[in-house]
Write an enzyme that holds these catalytic residues in place. Structure first.
Site, PDB file in Angstrom:
ATOM      1  N   SER A 129     -10.244  -3.785   5.515  1.00 58.29           N
ATOM      2  CA  SER A 129      -8.893  -3.257   5.304  1.00 58.29           C
ATOM      3  C   SER A 129      -8.173  -3.096   6.641  1.00 58.29           C
ATOM      4  CB  SER A 129      -9.012  -1.896   4.618  1.00 58.29           C
ATOM      5  OG  SER A 129      -7.776  -1.231   4.605  1.00 58.29           O
ATOM      6  N   THR A 156       0.870  -1.142   0.000  1.00 60.85           N
ATOM      7  CA  THR A 156       0.000   0.000   0.000  1.00 60.85           C
ATOM      8  C   THR A 156       0.920   1.207   0.000  1.00 60.85           C
ATOM      9  OG1 THR A 156      -1.580  -1.349   1.137  1.00 60.85           O
ATOM     10  CG2 THR A 156      -1.710   0.988   1.612  1.00 60.85           C
TER      11      THR A 156
HETATM   12  N1  GLY Z   1      -4.937  -4.142   1.030  1.00 63.06           N
HETATM   13  C1  GLY Z   1      -4.421  -3.819   2.272  1.00 63.06           C
HETATM   14  C2  GLY Z   1      -5.428  -3.215   3.183  1.00 63.06           C
HETATM   15  O1  GLY Z   1      -6.418  -2.668   2.716  1.00 63.06           O
HETATM   16  O2  GLY Z   1      -5.299  -3.286   4.370  1.00 63.06           O
END
Ligand code: GLY
Length: 575
Positions: free
Chosen positions: A454, A383
């Site tokens: 998430s 991310t």
């Molecule tokens: N894809 C990582 C998160 O949303 O935590």
């Protein structure tokens, strides 16, 4: 003569010994970047500079954040994006706060069992939740950035001007670093399966070298269309048509209708506190805010300062608190529009006291003995987070993602847009082990139009008088949560500055697997042995835990201090 030489000799010897007698910096050996007006801390210097230019032209932190996000979509293709989603947390100069949820959404054709074959086994490769056309949720980034701009931008900078620097970088190109060329190389096997990904990011097969220029004309054209017609172009215009056509041609799920129906949402920020300092953070569909506050609430029951920053006792309590909060994550958390998430209870101080009361100070609790759901989640770790603070006192802290590095590896034909593999953040087989041997809860099962859970944790911490103290966030899947919370603890309990707090070694425990992950050189063998004596188990191999960026604001002067995690790249830039 004597009278002159003596003080001189003294002065010279002070100069000589100064490096020895000056107090050493703790943890970090570099200072945060200091600036009097505005600051951007992002994982690519070009993006940080673009944000600063927007503020210099009169834009506020929200305008700058929007420009930074568009720029990262070009210069940080492995995680910056148009084809993913995220969360933006804002604190305005008047003390009000806002949270924008632009998390991806499952397409209408998705269902609970879409990622299992007829024998109930997880599908791998094309058709799975991790790579290929079916792995993508409907992207939220263009809609989220536009919502932020329309509602909270300064109105002094036109929308098109926020996108122009990114468009130019896509059109004219930028010089590739060694790091990113190595990434292209290591993802070659999957990127080359998809025509446009191979053409753009693998240079048609002639792999880029450090110092080469990456030009992305398709992405420049897409940005140009969004510049002219707004985010609706991405969801209903030529870009939408191109995405939907490519999906149809490759058995993907996202249709024109899915794109048309996507909506970014405003959520109410979650507010808790740690030792009296207010903590503003992201509510569901992120689990990040709840889990972080639950751990912090448990930690309040212990004098961590007295235990010492890297004592075995402190690590033990930290790991035990994480174990308990992550167990709750598995059981209770999901998209609040689909599942009942007992947020208030989970962040309640008394609840944390009860949870903390089950911690034995000299004996680890086996994860199997910690009640709640059956599991934890395996998430992509790639991310990107950036933080912006303007001269007026507005702050934006934004995490957005395409999940894994280069997302699903699919670049939608003709758009230059790399698509996410966020469908993997759902529980592909609720109640059964996933391909990593883990089990996930029903609240996070795949359902049409649902947002996957998430861990992204954009966070702002205030002083007790309500003035903003620091803002931060991280990349790193579930490790985002533990990285952010340990940085908060470092600032509050150990008086570290923002650079030290972010750089300091950390640990991660997420209920299952029943082990503590620690960092290379992050823990002494003696401490490890003491913790093993308490019954703690350790991951076989240490590895870096997430990577954060943050900005602290000096009380009274408003001077900003920007910090980028030494575990990764990027640059804080201020003016
Ligand atoms: N894809 C990582 C998160 O949303 O935590």
């Amino acid at each position: 003569m004597k009278k002159i030489t003596r003080p001189l000799a003294l002065f010279v010897s002070i100069l000589l010994f100064l490096p020895l007698i000056a107090p050493p910096a703790r943890g970090a050996w570099r200072d945060p970047v200091r600036a009097r007006h505005g600051m951007v801390a992002a994982q690519h210097e070009l993006a940080s500079k673009i944000g600063v230019e927007i503020m210099k032209k009169g834009g506020n932190a929200v305008d700058a954040a929007v420009a930074v996000a568009f720029a990262l979509a070009v210069v940080y293709p492995e995680a910056g994006n148009l084809g993913g989603g995220g969360f933006m947390l804002i604190r305005f100069k008047d003390g009000k706060t806002a949270a924008i949820d632009y998390r991806e959404m499952a397409p209408q054709a998705a269902n609970r069992d879409i990622f299992v074959d007829k024998n109930g086994n997880l599908i791998r490769g094309e058709g799975s939740s991790t790579v290929g056309y079916r792995a993508s949720g409907v992207p939220g980034t263009p809609a989220g950035l536009e919502l932020a701009y329309q509602k909270f931008g300064s109105k002094k900078i036109p929308w098109a001007n926020l996108i122009e620097p990114a468009r130019l970088l896509a059109q004219n190109g930028y010089v590739l670093s060694y790091r990113v060329t190595q990434l292209f190389r290591s993802y070659q096997a999957t990127l080359e399966k998809y025509e446009d990904s191979k053409r753009i990011f693998l240079n048609g097969g002639k792999i880029f070298e450090e110092g080469d220029t990456l030009r992305q004309p398709d992405l420049a054209a897409t940005l140009g269309r969004i510049q002219k017609s707004g985010a609706k172009e991405f969801y209903t215009g030529r870009t939408a048509e191109l995405i939907a056509a490519d999906m149809k041609a490759h058995n993907g799920l996202i249709t024109l209708d899915d794109l048309k129906n996507y909506q970014a949402k405003e959520r109410t920020p979650l507010v808790g506190s740690y030792r009296g300092y207010p903590v503003v953070t992201m509510p569901p569909p992120s689990s990040g805010g709840i889990v972080m506050l639950e751990v912090l609430n448990m930690l309040e029951n212990y004098d961590l300062r007295k235990m010492g920053y890297n004592s075995a006792q402190k690590y033990h309590i930290l790991a035990e608190a994480m174990r308990r909060a992550f167990a709750d994550r598995a059981e209770y958390m999901g998209d609040p529009d689909f599942a009942k998430v007992p947020t208030a209870k989970l962040v309640d101080k008394d609840y944390a006291k009860q949870r903390a009361a089950t911690i034995n100070l000299t004996q680890a609790t086996k994860s199997a003995d910690v009640k709640a759901g059956e599991v934890t989640f395996a998430e992509g770790t790639e991310t990107t987070h950036f933080t912006v603070a303007d001269a007026e006192g507005n702050i934006v802290t934004n995490t957005y993602t395409i999940n894994d590095l280069f997302g699903s590896r699919v670049t939608a034909k003709g758009t230059g847009v790399l698509l996410n593999d966020e469908m993997d953040d759902f529980a592909a087989r609720p109640g059964k082990p996933n391909m990593f041997g883990l089990i996930q809860g029903e609240n996070n099962s795949v359902q049409p139009k649902k947002r996957p859970l998430s861990s992204m944790t954009p966070t702002i911490v205030l002083r007790m008088d309500g003035s903003p103290w620091f803002a931060l966030g991280a990349r790193g899947g579930p490790r985002i949560i533990t990285a952010v919370l340990q940085s908060v603890v470092n600032m509050i309990d150990y008086d570290m500055n923002i650079q030290e707090a972010i750089d300091a070694p950390r640990i991660h425990q997420q209920w299952y697997p029943d082990e503590i992950l620690y960092e290379p050189l992050g823990m002494s063998p003696d401490t490890l042995r003491l913790l093993e004596g308490f019954g703690q188990k350790f991951a076989e191999r240490p590895s870096n835990i997430a990577s954060a960026t943050g900005i602290a604001i000096e009380n009274g002067t408003g001077v900003k201090f920007g910090a980028i995690d030494s575990r990764s790249d990027g640059e804080a830039v201020g003016y």
